[in-house]
Design a protein around this motif. Structure first.
Motif, PDB file in Angstrom:
ATOM      1  N   GLY A 171       0.844  -1.193   0.000  1.00 48.53           N
ATOM      2  CA  GLY A 171       0.000   0.000   0.000  1.00 48.53           C
ATOM      3  C   GLY A 171       0.875   1.238   0.000  1.00 48.53           C
ATOM      4  O   GLY A 171       1.922   1.266   0.652  1.00 48.53           O
ATOM      5  N   HIS A 172       0.448   2.253  -0.738  1.00 49.36           N
ATOM      6  CA  HIS A 172       1.224   3.487  -0.869  1.00 49.36           C
ATOM      7  C   HIS A 172       0.378   4.680  -0.455  1.00 49.36           C
ATOM      8  O   HIS A 172      -0.810   4.734  -0.731  1.00 49.36           O
ATOM      9  N   GLY A 173       1.041   5.654   0.169  1.00 47.27           N
ATOM     10  CA  GLY A 173       0.392   6.916   0.502  1.00 47.27           C
ATOM     11  C   GLY A 173       1.346   8.063   0.292  1.00 47.27           C
ATOM     12  O   GLY A 173       2.546   7.938   0.536  1.00 47.27           O
ATOM     13  N   GLY A 174       0.843   9.180  -0.184  1.00 45.62           N
ATOM     14  CA  GLY A 174       1.654  10.369  -0.399  1.00 45.62           C
ATOM     15  C   GLY A 174       2.242  10.432  -1.787  1.00 45.62           C
ATOM     16  O   GLY A 174       1.769   9.782  -2.710  1.00 45.62           O
ATOM     17  N   GLY A 175       3.268  11.239  -1.911  1.00 47.53           N
ATOM     18  CA  GLY A 175       3.948  11.440  -3.183  1.00 47.53           C
ATOM     19  C   GLY A 175       4.957  12.550  -3.023  1.00 47.53           C
ATOM     20  O   GLY A 175       4.826  13.395  -2.138  1.00 47.53           O
ATOM     21  N   SER A 176       5.976  12.559  -3.856  1.00 49.94           N
ATOM     22  CA  SER A 176       7.064  13.516  -3.681  1.00 49.94           C
ATOM     23  C   SER A 176       6.630  14.962  -3.860  1.00 49.94           C
ATOM     24  O   SER A 176       7.236  15.864  -3.291  1.00 49.94           O
TER      25      SER A 176
ATOM     26  N   GLU B 177      -1.940   6.391   7.205  1.00 42.69           N
ATOM     27  CA  GLU B 177      -3.368   6.071   7.038  1.00 42.69           C
ATOM     28  C   GLU B 177      -3.702   5.875   5.557  1.00 42.69           C
ATOM     29  O   GLU B 177      -4.410   4.936   5.190  1.00 42.69           O
ATOM     30  N   TYR B 178      -3.196   6.750   4.689  1.00 41.01           N
ATOM     31  CA  TYR B 178      -3.445   6.621   3.255  1.00 41.01           C
ATOM     32  C   TYR B 178      -2.871   5.308   2.722  1.00 41.01           C
ATOM     33  O   TYR B 178      -3.496   4.620   1.919  1.00 41.01           O
ATOM     34  N   ALA B 179      -1.657   4.952   3.164  1.00 44.05           N
ATOM     35  CA  ALA B 179      -1.041   3.703   2.715  1.00 44.05           C
ATOM     36  C   ALA B 179      -1.846   2.506   3.198  1.00 44.05           C
ATOM     37  O   ALA B 179      -2.043   1.538   2.455  1.00 44.05           O
ATOM     38  N   GLN B 180      -2.340   2.573   4.420  1.00 43.33           N
ATOM     39  CA  GLN B 180      -3.143   1.468   4.946  1.00 43.33           C
ATOM     40  C   GLN B 180      -4.487   1.371   4.217  1.00 43.33           C
ATOM     41  O   GLN B 180      -4.956   0.272   3.912  1.00 43.33           O
TER      42      GLN B 180
ATOM     43  N   ASP C  89       3.277  -5.461   7.706  1.00 42.14           N
ATOM     44  CA  ASP C  89       4.569  -5.132   8.281  1.00 42.14           C
ATOM     45  C   ASP C  89       4.519  -3.682   8.753  1.00 42.14           C
ATOM     46  O   ASP C  89       3.616  -2.927   8.361  1.00 42.14           O
ATOM     47  N   PRO C  90       5.482  -3.254   9.569  1.00 38.51           N
ATOM     48  CA  PRO C  90       5.503  -1.842   9.965  1.00 38.51           C
ATOM     49  C   PRO C  90       5.650  -0.938   8.737  1.00 38.51           C
ATOM     50  O   PRO C  90       6.291  -1.315   7.759  1.00 38.51           O
ATOM     51  N   PRO C  91       5.073   0.259   8.779  1.00 37.45           N
ATOM     52  CA  PRO C  91       5.179   1.173   7.638  1.00 37.45           C
ATOM     53  C   PRO C  91       6.607   1.683   7.456  1.00 37.45           C
ATOM     54  O   PRO C  91       7.378   1.767   8.408  1.00 37.45           O
TER      55      PRO C  91
ATOM     56  N   ALA D 227       4.537   7.043   2.441  1.00 33.53           N
ATOM     57  CA  ALA D 227       4.469   5.910   3.362  1.00 33.53           C
ATOM     58  C   ALA D 227       4.165   4.678   2.523  1.00 33.53           C
ATOM     59  O   ALA D 227       3.369   4.731   1.585  1.00 33.53           O
ATOM     60  N   THR D 228       4.822   3.578   2.862  1.00 32.26           N
ATOM     61  CA  THR D 228       4.621   2.312   2.174  1.00 32.26           C
ATOM     62  C   THR D 228       4.426   1.223   3.215  1.00 32.26           C
ATOM     63  O   THR D 228       5.150   1.185   4.213  1.00 32.26           O
ATOM     64  N   ILE D 229       3.457   0.354   2.978  1.00 31.43           N
ATOM     65  CA  ILE D 229       3.212  -0.768   3.887  1.00 31.43           C
ATOM     66  C   ILE D 229       3.117  -2.048   3.059  1.00 31.43           C
ATOM     67  O   ILE D 229       2.292  -2.141   2.158  1.00 31.43           O
TER      68      ILE D 229
END
Length: 128
Positions: free
Chosen positions: A53-58, A71-74, A92-94, A106-108
């Motif tokens: 799962g991915h959240g955010g962006g550069s 939260e977004y990644a989850q 796994d932990p983010p 964030a990546t999970i």
């Protein structure tokens, strides 16, 4: 001239919308039914897939707190699990990523499982 201006505005709107979509992931109704835990699933569950799962962006992630990025990644992870027919995720932990010294993503990673759902007893089924 007006046509060119409207085209320019439309392009800016589409670019801004797509950047916002990359940064946030809403939890779908199906994703909301996926249980997330760090512990192993019950023994009667079947592995479905390895997911990320991915959240955010550069570009936009630097304006979002780490908790919200996670939260977004989850949410992304749970939505992907639901799309594969899973209802349990062992995550796994983010991992937080940086761009130019600021946390932006964030990546999970996780394993998605399909677990049998409990059948309601006659007493539970009879409740209004």
């Amino acid at each position: 001239m007006i046509s060119r201006l409207n085209t320019y505005r439309a392009c800016i709107f589409l670019a801004a919308s797509s950047l916002a979509a990359c940064a946030s992931t809403a939890l779908s109704p199906q994703g909301a039914r996926v249980t997330v835990a760090r512990s192993a699933p019950p023994p009667n569950c079947t592995e479905v897939a390895q997911l990320v799962g991915h959240g955010g962006g550069s570009l936009i992630g630097s304006n979002i707190s780490n908790d919200v990025l996670i939260e977004y990644a989850q949410n992304d992870l749970r939505n992907k699990a639901a799309a594969r027919g899973a209802n349990y995720v062992q995550q796994d932990p983010p991992t937080l990523g940086q761009h130019e010294g600021t946390t932006t993503t964030a990546t999970i990673s996780a394993t998605a499982y399909r677990c049998p759902t409990a059948e309601p007893t006659q007493t539970e089924a009879a409740k209004p």
